[in-house]
Design an enzyme around this catalytic site. Structure first.
Site, PDB file in Angstrom:
ATOM      1  N   GLY A  18       0.816  -1.207   0.000  1.00 48.74           N
ATOM      2  CA  GLY A  18       0.000   0.000   0.000  1.00 48.74           C
ATOM      3  C   GLY A  18       0.851   1.259   0.000  1.00 48.74           C
ATOM      4  O   GLY A  18       2.030   1.228   0.362  1.00 48.74           O
ATOM      5  N   ASP A 113       6.387  -5.571   4.990  1.00 46.26           N
ATOM      6  CA  ASP A 113       6.935  -6.889   5.301  1.00 46.26           C
ATOM      7  C   ASP A 113       6.775  -7.879   4.153  1.00 46.26           C
ATOM      8  O   ASP A 113       7.681  -8.677   3.879  1.00 46.26           O
ATOM      9  CB  ASP A 113       6.312  -7.439   6.591  1.00 46.26           C
ATOM     10  CG  ASP A 113       4.796  -7.523   6.541  1.00 46.26           C
ATOM     11  OD1 ASP A 113       4.179  -6.774   5.764  1.00 46.26           O
ATOM     12  OD2 ASP A 113       4.226  -8.332   7.298  1.00 46.26           O
ATOM     13  N   THR A 138       5.925   1.510   5.542  1.00 45.30           N
ATOM     14  CA  THR A 138       4.567   1.148   5.931  1.00 45.30           C
ATOM     15  C   THR A 138       4.081   2.094   7.015  1.00 45.30           C
ATOM     16  O   THR A 138       4.834   2.412   7.947  1.00 45.30           O
ATOM     17  CB  THR A 138       4.454  -0.305   6.449  1.00 45.30           C
ATOM     18  OG1 THR A 138       3.155  -0.515   7.016  1.00 45.30           O
ATOM     19  CG2 THR A 138       5.497  -0.620   7.502  1.00 45.30           C
ATOM     20  N   ASP A 140       2.039   1.196   9.053  1.00 43.42           N
ATOM     21  CA  ASP A 140       1.761   0.314  10.191  1.00 43.42           C
ATOM     22  C   ASP A 140       2.898   0.304  11.209  1.00 43.42           C
ATOM     23  O   ASP A 140       2.701  -0.118  12.353  1.00 43.42           O
ATOM     24  CB  ASP A 140       1.525  -1.121   9.714  1.00 43.42           C
ATOM     25  CG  ASP A 140       0.306  -1.256   8.822  1.00 43.42           C
ATOM     26  OD1 ASP A 140      -0.456  -0.272   8.705  1.00 43.42           O
ATOM     27  OD2 ASP A 140       0.118  -2.335   8.232  1.00 43.42           O
ATOM     28  N   MET A 184      -6.185   1.955  10.513  1.00 47.25           N
ATOM     29  CA  MET A 184      -5.496   0.978   9.682  1.00 47.25           C
ATOM     30  C   MET A 184      -4.259   0.431  10.398  1.00 47.25           C
ATOM     31  O   MET A 184      -3.597   1.126  11.160  1.00 47.25           O
ATOM     32  CB  MET A 184      -5.106   1.638   8.357  1.00 47.25           C
ATOM     33  CG  MET A 184      -4.582   0.703   7.305  1.00 47.25           C
ATOM     34  SD  MET A 184      -4.395   1.549   5.699  1.00 47.25           S
ATOM     35  CE  MET A 184      -6.090   1.548   5.114  1.00 47.25           C
ATOM     36  N   GLY A 185      -3.953  -0.821  10.122  1.00 43.29           N
ATOM     37  CA  GLY A 185      -2.805  -1.494  10.742  1.00 43.29           C
ATOM     38  C   GLY A 185      -3.082  -2.978  10.800  1.00 43.29           C
ATOM     39  O   GLY A 185      -3.812  -3.430  11.671  1.00 43.29           O
ATOM     40  N   TYR A 307      -7.104   5.215   4.519  1.00 40.91           N
ATOM     41  CA  TYR A 307      -6.836   5.625   3.147  1.00 40.91           C
ATOM     42  C   TYR A 307      -6.513   7.113   3.045  1.00 40.91           C
ATOM     43  O   TYR A 307      -5.777   7.535   2.149  1.00 40.91           O
ATOM     44  CB  TYR A 307      -8.029   5.277   2.255  1.00 40.91           C
ATOM     45  CG  TYR A 307      -8.150   3.790   1.989  1.00 40.91           C
ATOM     46  CD1 TYR A 307      -7.295   3.161   1.085  1.00 40.91           C
ATOM     47  CD2 TYR A 307      -9.087   3.013   2.654  1.00 40.91           C
ATOM     48  CE1 TYR A 307      -7.387   1.801   0.846  1.00 40.91           C
ATOM     49  CE2 TYR A 307      -9.184   1.650   2.424  1.00 40.91           C
ATOM     50  CZ  TYR A 307      -8.332   1.046   1.517  1.00 40.91           C
ATOM     51  OH  TYR A 307      -8.415  -0.306   1.292  1.00 40.91           O
ATOM     52  N   GLU A 308      -7.057   7.907   3.982  1.00 43.39           N
ATOM     53  CA  GLU A 308      -6.775   9.346   3.972  1.00 43.39           C
ATOM     54  C   GLU A 308      -5.312   9.642   4.289  1.00 43.39           C
ATOM     55  O   GLU A 308      -4.815  10.737   4.014  1.00 43.39           O
ATOM     56  CB  GLU A 308      -7.644  10.075   5.011  1.00 43.39           C
ATOM     57  CG  GLU A 308      -9.131   9.821   4.885  1.00 43.39           C
ATOM     58  CD  GLU A 308      -9.604   8.650   5.731  1.00 43.39           C
ATOM     59  OE1 GLU A 308     -10.777   8.670   6.145  1.00 43.39           O
ATOM     60  OE2 GLU A 308      -8.799   7.719   5.974  1.00 43.39           O
ATOM     61  N   ARG A 310      -2.500   7.436   3.590  1.00 42.87           N
ATOM     62  CA  ARG A 310      -1.461   6.710   2.853  1.00 42.87           C
ATOM     63  C   ARG A 310      -0.755   7.541   1.787  1.00 42.87           C
ATOM     64  O   ARG A 310       0.432   7.347   1.534  1.00 42.87           O
ATOM     65  CB  ARG A 310      -2.056   5.455   2.215  1.00 42.87           C
ATOM     66  CG  ARG A 310      -2.739   4.538   3.212  1.00 42.87           C
ATOM     67  CD  ARG A 310      -3.051   3.182   2.632  1.00 42.87           C
ATOM     68  NE  ARG A 310      -3.762   3.245   1.367  1.00 42.87           N
ATOM     69  CZ  ARG A 310      -3.979   2.190   0.588  1.00 42.87           C
ATOM     70  NH1 ARG A 310      -3.541   0.999   0.960  1.00 42.87           N
ATOM     71  NH2 ARG A 310      -4.644   2.311  -0.543  1.00 42.87           N
TER      72      ARG A 310
END
Length: 433
Positions: A18, A113, A138, A140, A184-185, A307-308, A310
């Protein structure tokens, strides 16, 4: 596409997974340093997707003028995809063959990853003919970097996400209702916890606080319900809870599939497509049902944040960080001689102010043979501070007769019924003693 038939020593760049803020800054830094080192630079579009199909036409030569002003832009000028070249040997060999046909002897992959694992496999499959370095990307923040360094993109995502959470918290205060926000994560709760701690959210729930491999929706809702009841005792009927998306990965897929409006699908890497699980709606529906059973209505607004974040423009921290990583990736590739060329490549990272290449094998989990995942350390001071500022049911609440009575009254239960029903909530691994 630019003609790439005229060949010299070449370095390829591709992006997997992503989007994350700072990708273009990495591409820019790699290109500038590589061109200054007399390498041609080939940008490969759409990650591994085209190469898996045997298509080597979706590429373009990159020059310094092409990238000199993209470092502060969000998104990816090379686009990205989640295509997985390791699903079978044929796909992997097509990727390696395609890279060789393009004359690429150095490859820089940018991703998380899964892309790191793919990069490692590509390097091994090339038998040392393609030297690979991976740049960890990432939002994340779940790659095992040394000295607890963040993955690039995380700090920007946390910054932007915190602003969104603060806006929702103000709306919560204004309208006197609850917000359930899923952050997200996929596996780790770093982004959720980072936003919640920075914004001062009422509480944040991360998967790491549940020690069991599998949990139920009811267990998560028990934490939320107790927080709502405790806020009520404190005189407030509003709040904002952040729930890490990775909670859904711990839920039983069969339980999820049995819920209305939920369909469980998997991506090319075998992960549940969490973005298709409406976790915030599932939790909202269950909590509202519980209060309805007591003859009460509770206003809850559900939102997902991810999504806002990324493709946001990177903060100065991430621009600075990614330029160093991109430069370090090229220097790491060129510092390896033919005599000691590794066949497995490595990941570029920053430690004590210096870039270093960590061999891929050191990043692999010895059991799963996949890239290790860095999870939230619930024993760390950082997590404990975050917990101290949350409103959650704690052991001392049940040990205090007056508080226990107030909580039970708010739940339309006797104190003994309340303890029997919710005592397990304070036994979670992250609960403060």
């Amino acid at each position: 596409m630019t003609d790439v038939n005229n060949r010299s020593q070449r370095l390829g760049i591709l992006v997997g997974g992503g989007p994350a803020p700072g990708i273009n800054s990495v591409i820019s830094a790699i290109t500038i340093e590589a061109r200054n080192s007399n390498l041609e630079v080939i940008g490969i579009y759409d990650g591994f997707a085209r190469l898996i199909e045997g298509d080597t036409t979706a590429v373009s030569q990159l020059t310094i003028p092409d990238v000199s002003n993209v470092h502060f832009q969000g998104g990816s000028i090379l686009r990205t995809s989640r295509a997985n070249p390791t699903r079978n040997k044929e796909d992997l060999q097509r990727v390696v063959q395609g890279l060789k046909e393009l004359g690429i002897s150095y490859l820089v992959t940018i991703g998380g990853d899964d892309t790191a694992f793919s990069a490692s496999e590509v390097s091994q499959a090339s038998d040392g003919s393609i030297r690979v370095v991976h740049v960890p990307k990432t939002i994340d923040n779940d790659l095992p970097l040394p000295a607890n360094m963040p993955t690039f993109g995380y700090e920007t995502a946390r910054h932007v996400g915190t602003g969104l959470v603060l806006n929702l918290m103000e709306d919560s205060r204004t309208t006197n209702r609850w917000y359930f926000v899923v952050a997200m994560g996929r596996s780790a709760g770093h982004l959720a916890l980072g936003m919640g701690k920075a914004a001062g959210a009422t509480l944040t729930i991360v998967p790491e606080e549940f020690l069991a491999d599998r949990i139920t929706i009811g267990q998560v809702c028990d934490v939320l319900e107790c927080a709502i009841l405790k806020r009520r005792v404190m005189g407030r009927e509003r709040g904002l809870a952040i729930i890490a998306e990775g909670i859904a990965e711990k839920l039983d897929p069969e339980e999820l599939a049995g819920l209305p409006g939920v369909e469980v699908n998997y991506d090319q890497h075998g992960h549940i497509r969490l973005e298709e699980i409406p976790l915030e709606k599932v939790l909202k529906r269950e909590i509202q049902h519980r209060f309805q059973q007591r003859g009460e209505a509770i206003g809850i607004v559900d939102r997902t944040i991810g999504y806002e974040l990324r493709s946001a423009s990177p903060t100065p921290f991430d621009v600075d960080y990614t330029r160093t990583l991109g430069h370090g990736a090229v220097r790491g590739l060129l510092s390896v001689t033919e005599a000691n060329r590794r066949t497995d490549g490595g990941l570029v990272c920053l430690e004590n102010g210096q870039t270093k290449i960590v061999p891929f094998e050191e990043l692999r989990d010895p059991v799963t043979q996949r890239t290790k995942v860095r999870r939230v350390d619930i024993d760390s001071e950082g997590y404990q501070v975050a917990r101290d500022y949350m409103i959650r049911l704690e052991k001392e609440d049940l040990a205090n007769p007056e508080m226990k009575l107030q909580l039970a009254t708010a739940a339309n239960m006797t104190p003994d019924e309340f303890v029997a029903r919710f005592a397990h909530v304070v036994e979670l691994a992250g609960t403060i003693d």
